[in-house]
Design a protein around this motif. Structure first.
Motif, short mmCIF file in Angstrom:
data_model
loop_
_atom_site.label_atom_id
_atom_site.label_comp_id
_atom_site.label_asym_id
_atom_site.label_seq_id
_atom_site.Cartn_x
_atom_site.Cartn_y
_atom_site.Cartn_z
N GLU A 134 0.82 -1.18 0.19
CA GLU A 134 -0.05 -0.07 -0.11
C GLU A 134 0.78 1.17 0.02
O GLU A 134 0.41 2.33 -0.76
N ASP A 135 2.23 1.26 0.79
CA ASP A 135 2.80 2.44 0.66
C ASP A 135 3.56 2.74 -0.71
O ASP A 135 3.46 3.70 -1.11
N ALA A 136 3.91 1.44 -1.57
CA ALA A 136 4.44 1.66 -2.92
C ALA A 136 3.11 2.27 -3.82
O ALA A 136 3.38 2.96 -4.61
N ILE A 137 1.89 1.89 -3.53
CA ILE A 137 0.86 2.12 -4.44
C ILE A 137 0.59 3.68 -4.25
O ILE A 137 0.34 4.56 -5.26
N ILE A 138 0.45 3.95 -2.94
CA ILE A 138 0.29 5.49 -2.62
C ILE A 138 1.48 6.39 -3.02
O ILE A 138 1.18 7.38 -3.93
N GLU A 185 -8.41 5.11 3.93
CA GLU A 185 -8.11 6.56 4.41
C GLU A 185 -6.89 6.22 5.57
O GLU A 185 -6.25 7.25 5.67
N ARG A 186 -7.24 5.36 6.10
CA ARG A 186 -6.35 4.89 7.30
C ARG A 186 -4.93 4.70 6.85
O ARG A 186 -3.94 5.24 7.23
N GLN A 187 -4.87 4.02 5.75
CA GLN A 187 -3.59 3.48 5.21
C GLN A 187 -2.88 4.58 4.52
O GLN A 187 -1.68 4.72 4.74
N TYR A 188 -3.86 5.51 4.18
CA TYR A 188 -3.21 6.73 3.40
C TYR A 188 -2.42 7.57 4.38
O TYR A 188 -1.44 8.15 4.37
N TYR A 189 -3.29 8.03 5.63
CA TYR A 189 -2.71 8.65 6.61
C TYR A 189 -1.52 8.12 7.49
O TYR A 189 -0.78 8.94 8.01
N ASP A 190 -1.59 6.95 7.65
CA ASP A 190 -0.63 6.17 8.21
C ASP A 190 0.76 6.30 7.56
O ASP A 190 1.86 6.58 7.99
N TYR A 191 0.55 6.48 6.23
CA TYR A 191 1.60 6.60 5.28
C TYR A 191 2.17 7.78 5.31
O TYR A 191 3.40 8.01 5.37
N LEU A 192 1.22 8.86 5.42
CA LEU A 192 1.78 10.27 5.53
C LEU A 192 2.34 10.71 6.83
O LEU A 192 3.49 11.20 6.96
N ASN A 193 2.07 9.92 7.83
CA ASN A 193 2.79 9.92 9.19
C ASN A 193 3.88 9.24 9.19
O ASN A 193 5.01 9.68 9.76
N SER A 194 3.98 8.11 8.49
CA SER A 194 5.47 7.38 8.27
C SER A 194 6.20 8.20 7.74
O SER A 194 7.67 8.51 8.04
N CYS A 195 5.93 9.11 6.65
CA CYS A 195 6.89 10.07 5.87
C CYS A 195 7.40 11.28 6.90
O CYS A 195 8.64 11.81 6.71
N LYS A 196 6.57 11.40 7.82
CA LYS A 196 6.97 12.49 9.02
C LYS A 196 8.04 11.74 10.25
O LYS A 196 8.49 12.44 10.88
N GLY A 197 8.24 10.53 9.97
CA GLY A 197 8.88 9.90 10.86
C GLY A 197 8.11 9.57 12.46
O GLY A 197 8.65 9.28 13.37
N PHE A 198 6.75 9.82 12.18
CA PHE A 198 5.92 9.44 13.48
C PHE A 198 5.39 7.96 13.47
O PHE A 198 5.26 7.64 12.31
N PRO A 199 4.92 7.35 14.54
CA PRO A 199 4.42 6.16 14.65
C PRO A 199 3.13 6.26 13.95
O PRO A 199 2.44 7.30 13.96
N CYS A 200 2.71 5.20 13.28
CA CYS A 200 1.42 5.16 12.49
C CYS A 200 0.53 5.29 13.36
O CYS A 200 0.14 4.80 14.46
N VAL A 201 -0.73 6.33 13.14
CA VAL A 201 -1.87 6.34 13.95
C VAL A 201 -2.96 6.37 13.13
O VAL A 201 -3.11 6.45 11.72
N ALA A 202 -4.31 6.57 13.58
CA ALA A 202 -5.60 6.43 13.06
C ALA A 202 -5.73 7.52 12.09
O ALA A 202 -4.81 8.66 12.18
N SER A 203 -6.41 7.56 10.74
CA SER A 203 -6.69 8.69 9.98
C SER A 203 -7.18 9.78 10.66
O SER A 203 -7.90 9.78 11.65
N LYS A 204 -7.16 10.88 9.89
CA LYS A 204 -7.81 12.33 10.57
C LYS A 204 -9.22 12.21 10.72
O LYS A 204 -9.81 12.69 11.36
#
Length: 524
Positions: A436-440, A503-522
């Motif tokens: 999913e990270d590769a797809i996004i 959406e959760r996968q998408y926002y987890d991906y963005l949070n991982s880009c920030k270097g943060f632990p994966c969290v629930a979507s906005k």
């Protein structure tokens, strides 16, 4: 063309400028810049057509200096120009431009005199000349100061014309000097990009694109590069690009807001994406022996190498599917037309293990040991035999996002298979643990906003527009601010695999880009 003439072109990058075009260049300089030089210099003057063209077109020339290493050109040009009645203005030297002592005539040129350096330096690179054991090279050295493996692979290569132009700009810094040189466009780009590294400043720079095939019968992107040094030290950070024949301005490249752009006029639109990619871009595998290392599948479900030999080799340990630049045409690749022999898991690791684990692969490589040992690059000389480069743990990731470095239109592809798929060294890629990270990532990188950004920073007239340096400027988080989740979902569903990204996968991906632990979507 005779064999000897072809050899001369290879040895010296020797594309002599037709007299008519040399005069056309002089006319352009006279009309566009109101130039009226008192002194001209043509380094590597060859047939001397720029000297003749300048002496005919400019009225106030007092002295024409020239330097040429080839004795045949030197004698013939001197005789011809004297025969045309220019002997009283000529001061020609037989010498090697790489070691020539310009003080031999610099002291006779006033810094206030209008000086024009004009010509057509060799159209060859140091690696091309080294490959034919040419002696027509600058003193050996890493003049661009690259470090590590960059210094001995692609980045250590440079155009001879760039070396010559930089030397001339340095020599005549502080003079009332205009430099006008025919060269490949990449040469002008490199000079402006690296302007802060040099001890001279360019007050104004322009580039006039012309058709090199029409003028020289060679296919490459070429231009008349014009740089005004002036008497001050202020440096231009931009170069205007015009059509040679129409004078229509096409774009401007150079520095804007602290970043280098291929089209600085677009910098305001795309600067919001410019930054640092949170993932590391990698270059594909380098082996330098395609006939041995790259394999095609035969009708018998075996392999065929570049010599037509049919082979029965196991896949998955030392033989892997391979993607090349020309294969990246769609947004998803799961099957390949080629395979590649990958002899190591990491650079410089022991290759003798192949003999223990896959005897058939070891025997195959041993058959062609002479060819593999003959690879010219210095990187192989002190490495284990059969070595490859551009390999590491990342090479064996199941999910990759790749792009060809060669094509003008950027296209990113999800590359995945049951057996890890390799890319060759004309490609760049990111590796992921989760599909999913590769797809996004593919969806974001293939967005129109990202394509606009890439076209503003990549030089599309380069042989390889998209490099690691260009790609790592894509800030995924900044890009996501102008690309919605809905777009990503629609793109993913439209891929061959019809992927449903939550959406959760998408926002987890963005949070991982920030270097943060994966969290629930906005939206949770």
């Amino acid at each position: 063309m005779t064999v000897r003439a072809k050899a001369t072109i290879r040895e010296f990058g020797d594309y002599q400028t037709p007299l008519a075009f040399a005069r056309l260049v002089c006319t352009k300089l006279k009309d566009a810049y109101k130039l009226s030089p008192a002194v001209i210099l043509e380094p590597t003057f060859g047939a001397g057509n720029f000297i003749e063209g300048a002496l005919v077109e400019f009225e106030n020339i007092q002295t024409a200096y020239g330097v040429e290493v080839n004795n045949g050109y030197y004698e013939a040009t001197k005789k011809r120009l004297c025969g045309l009645g220019f002997s009283h203005k000529l001061d020609l030297y037989k010498g090697d431009i790489f070691s020539f002592d310009f003080s031999r005539f610099k002291e006779r040129i006033s810094k206030k005199q209008n000086l024009l350096i004009i010509g057509n330096p060799p159209w060859a690179t140091n690696s091309q000349l080294s490959a034919i054991n040419s002696q027509n090279l600058p003193i050996k050295g890493n003049f661009k100061e690259h470090k590590g493996i960059d210094a001995i692979t692609g980045k250590g290569n440079f155009d001879i014309a760039e070396y010559i132009i930089l030397r001339l700009l340095g020599e005549f810094s502080g003079y009332n000097c205009t430099l006008a040189m025919l060269c490949k466009t990449i040469v002008a780009k490199n000079i402006i990009r690296d302007i802060d590294k040099y001890n001279f400043g360019i007050a104004k720079a322009d580039m006039f694109l012309f058709n090199a095939n029409d003028v020289f019968g060679v296919s490459c992107d070429a231009a008349l590069f014009v740089a005004k040094l002036g008497l001050d030290t202020s440096a231009s950070v931009a170069c205007n690009v015009y059509d040679f024949y129409t004078n229509v301005k096409e774009r401007q490249f150079g520095w804007a807001n602290g970043a280098f752009y291929a089209n600085a006029l677009m910098s305001g639109i795309t600067a919001s994406i410019d930054g640092h990619c949170p993932f590391e871009w990698r270059q594909g595998i380098k082996h330098d022996c395609s006939k041995v290392m790259e394999l095609n599948k035969s009708d018998e479900d075996k392999f065929i190498n570049g010599f037509g030999d049919e082979l029965d080799l196991p896949v998955g340990q030392f033989v892997f599917p391979l993607v090349k630049s020309s294969d990246i045409k769609t947004d998803e690749i799961t099957k390949t037309r080629k395979h590649v022999v990958v002899t190591q898991k990491r650079v410089n690791s022991d290759t003798s293990i192949i003999m223990q684990k896959e005897r058939a692969v070891w025997e195959y490589l041993t058959r062609f040991e002479g060819l593999l040992n003959a690879r010219r690059s210095v990187i192989y000389k002190k490495s284990p035999k059969f070595s490859v480069f551009g390999v590491g743990d990342y090479s064996f990731s199941k999910y990759k996002v790749g792009i060809s470095g060669f094509y003008k239109e950027p296209k990113f592809a999800l590359i995945t298979g049951e057996i890890p798929i390799m890319l060759d060294d004309t490609c760049y890629f990111l590796n992921f643990h989760k599909i999913e990270d590769a797809i996004i990532t593919v969806a974001l990188l293939n967005s129109e906003r990202c394509k606009q950004f890439l076209k503003s920073v990549a030089f599309l007239d380069s042989k390889r527009p998209y490099t690691k340096e260009v790609l790592k400027r894509i800030d995924i988080l900044k890009l996501s601010e102008s690309v919605s989740y809905e777009y990503v979902l629609e793109y993913a569903l439209g891929m061959k695999g019809c992927y449903n990204i939550s959406e959760r996968q998408y926002y987890d991906y963005l949070n991982s880009c920030k270097g943060f632990p994966c969290v629930a979507s906005k939206q949770n």
